[in-house]
Design a protein around this motif. Sequence first.
Motif, PDB file in Angstrom:
ATOM      1  N   GLN A  27     -12.389   6.003  -5.789  1.00  7.46           N
ATOM      2  CA  GLN A  27     -11.200   5.762  -4.952  1.00  7.46           C
ATOM      3  C   GLN A  27     -10.131   5.049  -5.777  1.00  7.46           C
ATOM      4  O   GLN A  27     -10.399   4.018  -6.392  1.00  7.46           O
ATOM      5  CB  GLN A  27     -11.561   4.919  -3.720  1.00  7.46           C
ATOM      6  N   THR A  28      -8.949   5.617  -5.790  1.00 11.07           N
ATOM      7  CA  THR A  28      -7.846   5.011  -6.547  1.00 11.07           C
ATOM      8  C   THR A  28      -6.771   4.440  -5.630  1.00 11.07           C
ATOM      9  O   THR A  28      -5.999   3.587  -6.049  1.00 11.07           O
ATOM     10  CB  THR A  28      -7.201   6.040  -7.506  1.00 11.07           C
ATOM     11  N   VAL A  29      -6.683   4.942  -4.385  1.00  7.57           N
ATOM     12  CA  VAL A  29      -5.725   4.393  -3.415  1.00  7.57           C
ATOM     13  C   VAL A  29      -6.537   3.766  -2.277  1.00  7.57           C
ATOM     14  O   VAL A  29      -7.215   4.480  -1.529  1.00  7.57           O
ATOM     15  CB  VAL A  29      -4.778   5.495  -2.871  1.00  7.57           C
ATOM     16  N   GLY A  67      -2.289  23.386  -2.692  1.00  7.06           N
ATOM     17  CA  GLY A  67      -2.493  23.098  -1.268  1.00  7.06           C
ATOM     18  C   GLY A  67      -3.370  21.890  -1.006  1.00  7.06           C
ATOM     19  O   GLY A  67      -3.627  21.559   0.159  1.00  7.06           O
ATOM     20  N   HIS A  68      -3.829  21.211  -2.049  1.00  5.81           N
ATOM     21  CA  HIS A  68      -4.647  19.994  -1.913  1.00  5.81           C
ATOM     22  C   HIS A  68      -3.881  19.007  -1.018  1.00  5.81           C
ATOM     23  O   HIS A  68      -2.767  18.594  -1.333  1.00  5.81           O
ATOM     24  CB  HIS A  68      -4.879  19.428  -3.319  1.00  5.81           C
ATOM     25  N   THR A  69      -4.517  18.638   0.091  1.00  2.94           N
ATOM     26  CA  THR A  69      -3.847  17.831   1.123  1.00  2.94           C
ATOM     27  C   THR A  69      -4.640  16.565   1.404  1.00  2.94           C
ATOM     28  O   THR A  69      -5.870  16.573   1.365  1.00  2.94           O
ATOM     29  CB  THR A  69      -3.714  18.681   2.410  1.00  2.94           C
ATOM     30  N   CYS A  96       0.831  -1.210   0.000  1.00  2.00           N
ATOM     31  CA  CYS A  96       0.000   0.000   0.000  1.00  2.00           C
ATOM     32  C   CYS A  96       0.863   1.257   0.000  1.00  2.00           C
ATOM     33  O   CYS A  96       1.712   1.445   0.873  1.00  2.00           O
ATOM     34  CB  CYS A  96      -0.921  -0.029   1.227  1.00  2.00           C
ATOM     35  N   ILE A  97       0.603   2.125  -0.963  1.00  2.00           N
ATOM     36  CA  ILE A  97       1.419   3.323  -1.135  1.00  2.00           C
ATOM     37  C   ILE A  97       1.307   4.274   0.084  1.00  2.00           C
ATOM     38  O   ILE A  97       2.311   4.849   0.504  1.00  2.00           O
ATOM     39  CB  ILE A  97       1.079   4.008  -2.475  1.00  2.00           C
ATOM     40  N   PHE A  98       0.114   4.392   0.664  1.00  2.00           N
ATOM     41  CA  PHE A  98      -0.031   5.307   1.804  1.00  2.00           C
ATOM     42  C   PHE A  98       0.571   4.709   3.083  1.00  2.00           C
ATOM     43  O   PHE A  98       1.110   5.445   3.905  1.00  2.00           O
ATOM     44  CB  PHE A  98      -1.494   5.722   2.004  1.00  2.00           C
ATOM     45  N   GLN A 117     -14.082  12.480   0.336  1.00  2.00           N
ATOM     46  CA  GLN A 117     -13.632  11.171   0.831  1.00  2.00           C
ATOM     47  C   GLN A 117     -14.291  10.094  -0.027  1.00  2.00           C
ATOM     48  O   GLN A 117     -15.521  10.035  -0.124  1.00  2.00           O
ATOM     49  CB  GLN A 117     -14.015  11.051   2.315  1.00  2.00           C
ATOM     50  N   CYS A 118     -13.507   9.245  -0.684  1.00  2.00           N
ATOM     51  CA  CYS A 118     -14.031   8.276  -1.650  1.00  2.00           C
ATOM     52  C   CYS A 118     -13.864   6.854  -1.100  1.00  2.00           C
ATOM     53  O   CYS A 118     -12.811   6.517  -0.554  1.00  2.00           O
ATOM     54  CB  CYS A 118     -13.275   8.392  -2.977  1.00  2.00           C
ATOM     55  N   ASN A 119     -14.901   6.050  -1.258  1.00  2.00           N
ATOM     56  CA  ASN A 119     -14.885   4.658  -0.788  1.00  2.00           C
ATOM     57  C   ASN A 119     -15.189   3.718  -1.938  1.00  2.00           C
ATOM     58  O   ASN A 119     -16.332   3.662  -2.405  1.00  2.00           O
ATOM     59  CB  ASN A 119     -15.921   4.472   0.327  1.00  2.00           C
ATOM     60  N   ALA A 126      -0.666  14.177   7.435  1.00  2.00           N
ATOM     61  CA  ALA A 126      -1.248  15.000   6.368  1.00  2.00           C
ATOM     62  C   ALA A 126      -0.118  15.401   5.434  1.00  2.00           C
ATOM     63  O   ALA A 126       0.931  15.871   5.887  1.00  2.00           O
ATOM     64  CB  ALA A 126      -1.907  16.234   6.973  1.00  2.00           C
ATOM     65  N   PHE A 127      -0.325  15.167   4.132  1.00  2.00           N
ATOM     66  CA  PHE A 127       0.715  15.505   3.148  1.00  2.00           C
ATOM     67  C   PHE A 127       0.063  16.001   1.867  1.00  2.00           C
ATOM     68  O   PHE A 127      -1.116  15.717   1.599  1.00  2.00           O
ATOM     69  CB  PHE A 127       1.639  14.305   2.888  1.00  2.00           C
ATOM     70  N   LEU A 128       0.830  16.728   1.071  1.00  2.00           N
ATOM     71  CA  LEU A 128       0.286  17.286  -0.181  1.00  2.00           C
ATOM     72  C   LEU A 128       0.006  16.169  -1.176  1.00  2.00           C
ATOM     73  O   LEU A 128       0.806  15.234  -1.323  1.00  2.00           O
ATOM     74  CB  LEU A 128       1.280  18.272  -0.806  1.00  2.00           C
ATOM     75  N   ASP A 129      -1.136  16.283  -1.854  1.00  2.00           N
ATOM     76  CA  ASP A 129      -1.481  15.347  -2.935  1.00  2.00           C
ATOM     77  C   ASP A 129      -0.491  15.545  -4.086  1.00  2.00           C
ATOM     78  O   ASP A 129      -0.159  16.676  -4.458  1.00  2.00           O
ATOM     79  CB  ASP A 129      -2.920  15.609  -3.402  1.00  2.00           C
ATOM     80  N   ILE A 130      -0.051  14.427  -4.655  1.00  2.00           N
ATOM     81  CA  ILE A 130       0.965  14.480  -5.730  1.00  2.00           C
ATOM     82  C   ILE A 130       0.386  15.052  -7.028  1.00  2.00           C
ATOM     83  O   ILE A 130       1.121  15.554  -7.879  1.00  2.00           O
ATOM     84  CB  ILE A 130       1.557  13.064  -5.957  1.00  2.00           C
ATOM     85  N   SER A 131      -0.931  15.005  -7.148  1.00  2.00           N
ATOM     86  CA  SER A 131      -1.585  15.439  -8.378  1.00  2.00           C
ATOM     87  C   SER A 131      -2.772  16.358  -8.018  1.00  2.00           C
ATOM     88  O   SER A 131      -3.934  15.972  -8.123  1.00  2.00           O
ATOM     89  CB  SER A 131      -2.040  14.171  -9.108  1.00  2.00           C
TER      90      SER A 131
HETATM   91  P1  5GP Z   1      -8.702   8.842  -4.278  1.00  2.00           P
HETATM   92  O1  5GP Z   1      -9.079   8.946  -5.719  1.00  2.00           O
HETATM   93  O2  5GP Z   1      -8.317   7.424  -3.904  1.00  2.00           O
HETATM   94  O3  5GP Z   1      -9.716   9.431  -3.347  1.00  2.00           O
HETATM   95  O4  5GP Z   1      -7.419   9.745  -4.091  1.00  2.00           O
HETATM   96  C1  5GP Z   1      -6.112   9.284  -4.108  1.00  2.00           C
HETATM   97  C2  5GP Z   1      -5.210  10.494  -4.210  1.00  2.00           C
HETATM   98  O5  5GP Z   1      -3.897  10.096  -3.887  1.00  2.00           O
HETATM   99  C3  5GP Z   1      -5.176  11.126  -5.594  1.00  2.00           C
HETATM  100  O6  5GP Z   1      -5.623  12.476  -5.514  1.00  2.00           O
HETATM  101  C4  5GP Z   1      -3.714  11.001  -6.011  1.00  2.00           C
HETATM  102  O7  5GP Z   1      -3.255  12.123  -6.717  1.00  2.00           O
HETATM  103  C5  5GP Z   1      -3.012  10.828  -4.682  1.00  2.00           C
HETATM  104  N1  5GP Z   1      -1.775  10.040  -4.745  1.00  2.00           N
HETATM  105  C6  5GP Z   1      -1.615   8.843  -5.377  1.00  2.00           C
HETATM  106  N2  5GP Z   1      -0.347   8.397  -5.207  1.00  2.00           N
HETATM  107  C7  5GP Z   1       0.279   9.326  -4.440  1.00  2.00           C
HETATM  108  C8  5GP Z   1       1.615   9.420  -3.934  1.00  2.00           C
HETATM  109  O8  5GP Z   1       2.479   8.566  -4.137  1.00  2.00           O
HETATM  110  N3  5GP Z   1       1.903  10.525  -3.193  1.00  2.00           N
HETATM  111  C9  5GP Z   1       0.987  11.496  -2.936  1.00  2.00           C
HETATM  112  N4  5GP Z   1       1.386  12.548  -2.200  1.00  2.00           N
HETATM  113  N5  5GP Z   1      -0.289  11.438  -3.409  1.00  2.00           N
HETATM  114  C10 5GP Z   1      -0.628  10.367  -4.139  1.00  2.00           C
END
Ligand code: 5GP
Length: 146
Positions: free
Chosen positions: A99-101, A38-40, A5-7, A91-93, A28-33
């Motif tokens: 939900q991608t992560v 400031g998306h956290t 799991c990446i998180f 918040q996505c489930n 809490a950390f900044l979203d990569i995308s």
């Molecule tokens: P979801 O779609 O699951 O609600 O959101 C997952 C979020 O995690 C996405 O906005 C995506 O940009 C972010 N994300 C995915 N991989 C990483 C990573 O390795 N690092 C960070 N900081 N954010 C990530």
Amino acid sequence: MDTNCIFCRIAAGEIPSTKIYENDKVLAFLDISPMERGHTLIVPRRHWATMADLPSGDPETEAVMSEWFRVARLVCKAAIKAFGGGANLLQCNGPAAGQTVPHLHLHVIPRPGTVETQPSFVSGARAYSSDVEREATAELLRRYLR
Ligand code: 5GP
Ligand code: ZN
């Protein structure tokens, strides 16, 4: 910890992230995308995939949930102070909900625009122009969290 799991790996410090806040229960950390500057993401350290996986009536889980939302509230407040305007919590489930992560997380998305600006829920809609801009954004949020 789920080693795939990446998180979990970010929480363990195995994968780098731009942290805004952390304690023994959440980080809490900044979203990569980012959808906005400031998306956290607010993430419990413990691995649960979705809300549906949380046990009910377990005091330890309740304590994490309470801390999770407390930090989300603080980041939301800091985002509004730092950037003006408003903020979304998202918040996505499950994949059907986008939900991608599959590790529980709350998005705090600053909305510095005015009411006339349609908020974008598009991942990467507001990428940072440089590492300097990303770090400056993180530092601004950290300052308003203090
Ligand atoms: P979801 O779609 O699951 O609600 O959101 C997952 C979020 O995690 C996405 O906005 C995506 O940009 C972010 N994300 C995915 N991989 C990483 C990573 O390795 N690092 C960070 N900081 N954010 C990530
Ligand atoms: Zn995890």
